[in-house]
Design a protein around this motif. Structure first.
Motif, PDB file in Angstrom:
ATOM      1  N   LEU A 178       2.267  -1.625  11.065  1.00 22.54           N
ATOM      2  CA  LEU A 178       1.742  -1.112   9.803  1.00 22.54           C
ATOM      3  C   LEU A 178       2.269  -1.931   8.649  1.00 22.54           C
ATOM      4  O   LEU A 178       3.470  -2.111   8.497  1.00 22.54           O
ATOM      5  CB  LEU A 178       2.155   0.355   9.633  1.00 22.54           C
ATOM      6  CG  LEU A 178       1.704   1.019   8.334  1.00 22.54           C
ATOM      7  CD1 LEU A 178       0.188   1.077   8.285  1.00 22.54           C
ATOM      8  CD2 LEU A 178       2.293   2.423   8.227  1.00 22.54           C
ATOM      9  N   LEU A 179       1.392  -2.455   7.834  1.00 22.05           N
ATOM     10  CA  LEU A 179       1.794  -3.205   6.640  1.00 22.05           C
ATOM     11  C   LEU A 179       1.846  -2.276   5.441  1.00 22.05           C
ATOM     12  O   LEU A 179       0.879  -1.590   5.146  1.00 22.05           O
ATOM     13  CB  LEU A 179       0.790  -4.321   6.347  1.00 22.05           C
ATOM     14  CG  LEU A 179       0.751  -5.474   7.326  1.00 22.05           C
ATOM     15  CD1 LEU A 179      -0.296  -6.467   6.883  1.00 22.05           C
ATOM     16  CD2 LEU A 179       2.099  -6.145   7.429  1.00 22.05           C
ATOM     17  N   TYR A 180       3.043  -2.175   4.861  1.00 19.53           N
ATOM     18  CA  TYR A 180       3.147  -1.388   3.646  1.00 19.53           C
ATOM     19  C   TYR A 180       2.698  -2.292   2.501  1.00 19.53           C
ATOM     20  O   TYR A 180       3.345  -3.253   2.190  1.00 19.53           O
ATOM     21  CB  TYR A 180       4.581  -0.983   3.361  1.00 19.53           C
ATOM     22  CG  TYR A 180       5.164  -0.039   4.367  1.00 19.53           C
ATOM     23  CD1 TYR A 180       5.791  -0.560   5.480  1.00 19.53           C
ATOM     24  CD2 TYR A 180       5.064   1.302   4.227  1.00 19.53           C
ATOM     25  CE1 TYR A 180       6.331   0.282   6.416  1.00 19.53           C
ATOM     26  CE2 TYR A 180       5.612   2.156   5.154  1.00 19.53           C
ATOM     27  CZ  TYR A 180       6.239   1.636   6.234  1.00 19.53           C
ATOM     28  OH  TYR A 180       6.765   2.467   7.158  1.00 19.53           O
TER      29      TYR A 180
ATOM     30  N   SER B 171      -3.400   2.498  -0.011  1.00 18.02           N
ATOM     31  CA  SER B 171      -2.428   3.567   0.224  1.00 18.02           C
ATOM     32  C   SER B 171      -1.298   3.000   1.060  1.00 18.02           C
ATOM     33  O   SER B 171      -1.421   1.942   1.663  1.00 18.02           O
ATOM     34  CB  SER B 171      -3.077   4.756   0.937  1.00 18.02           C
ATOM     35  OG  SER B 171      -3.582   4.356   2.203  1.00 18.02           O
ATOM     36  N   SER B 172      -0.195   3.714   1.103  1.00 21.46           N
ATOM     37  CA  SER B 172       0.946   3.235   1.888  1.00 21.46           C
ATOM     38  C   SER B 172       1.758   4.413   2.394  1.00 21.46           C
ATOM     39  O   SER B 172       1.783   5.477   1.780  1.00 21.46           O
ATOM     40  CB  SER B 172       1.841   2.329   1.036  1.00 21.46           C
ATOM     41  OG  SER B 172       2.420   3.071  -0.020  1.00 21.46           O
ATOM     42  N   ASP B 173       2.388   4.221   3.547  1.00 20.95           N
ATOM     43  CA  ASP B 173       3.350   5.197   4.029  1.00 20.95           C
ATOM     44  C   ASP B 173       4.659   5.009   3.267  1.00 20.95           C
ATOM     45  O   ASP B 173       4.923   3.959   2.689  1.00 20.95           O
ATOM     46  CB  ASP B 173       3.599   4.997   5.525  1.00 20.95           C
ATOM     47  CG  ASP B 173       2.372   5.320   6.357  1.00 20.95           C
ATOM     48  OD1 ASP B 173       1.492   6.034   5.853  1.00 20.95           O
ATOM     49  OD2 ASP B 173       2.288   4.829   7.501  1.00 20.95           O
TER      50      ASP B 173
ATOM     51  N   ILE C 195       2.800  -2.142  -3.254  1.00 21.74           N
ATOM     52  CA  ILE C 195       1.781  -1.149  -3.598  1.00 21.74           C
ATOM     53  C   ILE C 195       2.212  -0.465  -4.889  1.00 21.74           C
ATOM     54  O   ILE C 195       3.353  -0.020  -5.013  1.00 21.74           O
ATOM     55  CB  ILE C 195       1.626  -0.091  -2.493  1.00 21.74           C
ATOM     56  CG1 ILE C 195       1.179  -0.732  -1.187  1.00 21.74           C
ATOM     57  CG2 ILE C 195       0.616   0.956  -2.916  1.00 21.74           C
ATOM     58  CD1 ILE C 195      -0.254  -1.139  -1.152  1.00 21.74           C
ATOM     59  N   VAL C 196       1.301  -0.388  -5.868  1.00 18.29           N
ATOM     60  CA  VAL C 196       1.628   0.187  -7.167  1.00 18.29           C
ATOM     61  C   VAL C 196       0.627   1.280  -7.535  1.00 18.29           C
ATOM     62  O   VAL C 196      -0.392   1.466  -6.875  1.00 18.29           O
ATOM     63  CB  VAL C 196       1.611  -0.893  -8.271  1.00 18.29           C
ATOM     64  CG1 VAL C 196       2.664  -1.957  -8.017  1.00 18.29           C
ATOM     65  CG2 VAL C 196       0.222  -1.532  -8.392  1.00 18.29           C
TER      66      VAL C 196
ATOM     67  N   ALA D 157       8.520  -0.416  -7.151  1.00 15.04           N
ATOM     68  CA  ALA D 157       9.615  -0.577  -6.191  1.00 15.04           C
ATOM     69  C   ALA D 157       9.516   0.384  -5.005  1.00 15.04           C
ATOM     70  O   ALA D 157      10.417   0.422  -4.174  1.00 15.04           O
ATOM     71  CB  ALA D 157      10.960  -0.383  -6.901  1.00 15.04           C
ATOM     72  N   ASP D 158       8.418   1.122  -4.899  1.00 14.03           N
ATOM     73  CA  ASP D 158       8.317   2.132  -3.842  1.00 14.03           C
ATOM     74  C   ASP D 158       8.055   1.557  -2.464  1.00 14.03           C
ATOM     75  O   ASP D 158       8.566   2.045  -1.457  1.00 14.03           O
ATOM     76  CB  ASP D 158       7.208   3.131  -4.181  1.00 14.03           C
ATOM     77  CG  ASP D 158       7.626   4.148  -5.227  1.00 14.03           C
ATOM     78  OD1 ASP D 158       8.842   4.360  -5.373  1.00 14.03           O
ATOM     79  OD2 ASP D 158       6.753   4.709  -5.900  1.00 14.03           O
ATOM     80  N   SER D 159       7.221   0.535  -2.374  1.00 14.18           N
ATOM     81  CA  SER D 159       6.853  -0.029  -1.078  1.00 14.18           C
ATOM     82  C   SER D 159       6.724  -1.541  -1.220  1.00 14.18           C
ATOM     83  O   SER D 159       5.725  -2.057  -1.732  1.00 14.18           O
ATOM     84  CB  SER D 159       5.515   0.571  -0.600  1.00 14.18           C
ATOM     85  OG  SER D 159       5.198   0.109   0.696  1.00 14.18           O
TER      86      SER D 159
END
Length: 324
Positions: free
Chosen positions: A2-4, A120-122, A247-248, A316-318
């Motif tokens: 899985l690519l974040y 989207s991202s995990d 991801i922003v 900075a989340d993912s």
């Protein structure tokens, strides 16, 4: 696995202005003579005709004046103008972001989200390592000629692919190879060929197979971490590993022209993938240098600047670093 995961400033006396001055009377005369579908269209045009006509000329909009689509786009444009006034009233800090007319100004906010903000991202695990000591005050991978030109994804939700391929292109060049534009269209194969061999079509299609003997670039591994509260460590990650795919939350980016985004940038949902190529912590407001995939007519020639610290826009989340 899985690519974040600026608009350039309007110049007085330019050709667009000359065309506008020559054609606006004809437009207004035509409107007076036509059977306009809505009674308030003329009143609205009287307040924003110059801006809207100039916008249509600049971005090559072809919808007819006496049409339902014209009405709809005009209303979205006027909503955008109001939004710009509000956002700019909040931008009072030094070098604050500025908001105004760009290629998205005739889209409603819902249309913009549906067309461009579908990533989207995990949740990524927090970065466990220490921050890097002795970092330079400024660092930009573009200075080392390892960042490809700003791409344009068009009206296709492929930002995640442009983000990942952008990082792969740079890491490949950092490793000593010539900087090449790789094929975003083939990204799902994780073995990328050159862009001319597999051109971008702005839509998902059938994957074309290339034999293992065909030259390409393969992704061997990646890391994905959250750096919220650790953006200095994220700076070290950038210097050490190359441009970062992130991801922003880009809801407010619909109206962005330039400057440093410092606030009013979050709907609390990550929705767009971009490429962080550098930072500048030498001035009063430190900021990230971020390449977007909406072409060079958006933002500052395709780039956006985001304040370092406070996880502005969820930057900075993912955060993913790629290894070839």
């Amino acid at each position: 696995m899985l690519l974040y995961l600026r608009l350039p400033r309007q110049m007085k006396g330019d050709r667009t202005s000359a065309v506008l001055i020559a054609t606006l009377p004809a437009l207004l005369a035509t409107l007076c003579c036509q059977n306009v579908t809505r009674g308030d269209t003329w009143t609205e045009l009287n307040g924003s005709a110059v801006e809207f006509w100039s916008f249509r000329e600049r971005f090559h909009r072809t919808y007819g004046v006496n049409s339902q689509q014209f009405d709809q786009r005009l209303r979205s444009f006027q909503d955008a103008i109001k939004r710009h006034v509000h956002l700019n009233s909040l931008s009072t800090s030094p070098k604050s972001a500025q908001y105004g007319i760009n290629q998205f100004s005739d889209l409603s906010q819902e249309e913009f989200r549906n067309l461009y903000l579908q990533a989207s991202s995990d949740q990524a695990p927090l970065f466990p390592g220490p921050k890097t000591e002795g970092l330079p005050a400024k660092f930009d991978w573009r200075d080392k000629t390892v960042v490809a030109p700003v791409p344009n994804q068009l009206a296709c939700g492929s930002c995640w692919a442009f983000s990942v391929v952008g990082a792969m292109q740079s890491v490949h060049a950092i490793g000593g190879s010539q900087l090449m534009e790789l094929s975003v269209q083939q990204v799902l194969d994780l073995k990328l060929v050159l862009q001319p061999e597999y051109p971008y079509k702005a839509k998902t299609g059938i994957c074309h197979f290339f034999s293992p003997s065909h030259g390409g670039v393969a992704l061997k591994n990646f890391t994905a971490h959250g750096f919220s509260g650790q953006e200095e460590a994220m700076m070290g990650h950038l210097v050490e590993h190359g441009p970062l795919a992130v991801i922003v939350d880009a809801v407010s980016w619909q109206d962005y022209l330039g400057g440093i985004i410092q606030h009013h940038c979050s709907s609390q949902r990550s929705n767009h993938a971009v490429l962080v190529v550098g930072y500048n912590a030498a001035g009063e407001i430190p900021y990230w240098i971020v390449q977007n995939s909406w072409g060079t007519t958006w933002g500052d020639e395709g780039y956006v600047y985001i304040k370092i610290g406070g996880n502005v826009c969820g930057i900075a989340d993912s955060v993913a670093a790629l290894f070839l």
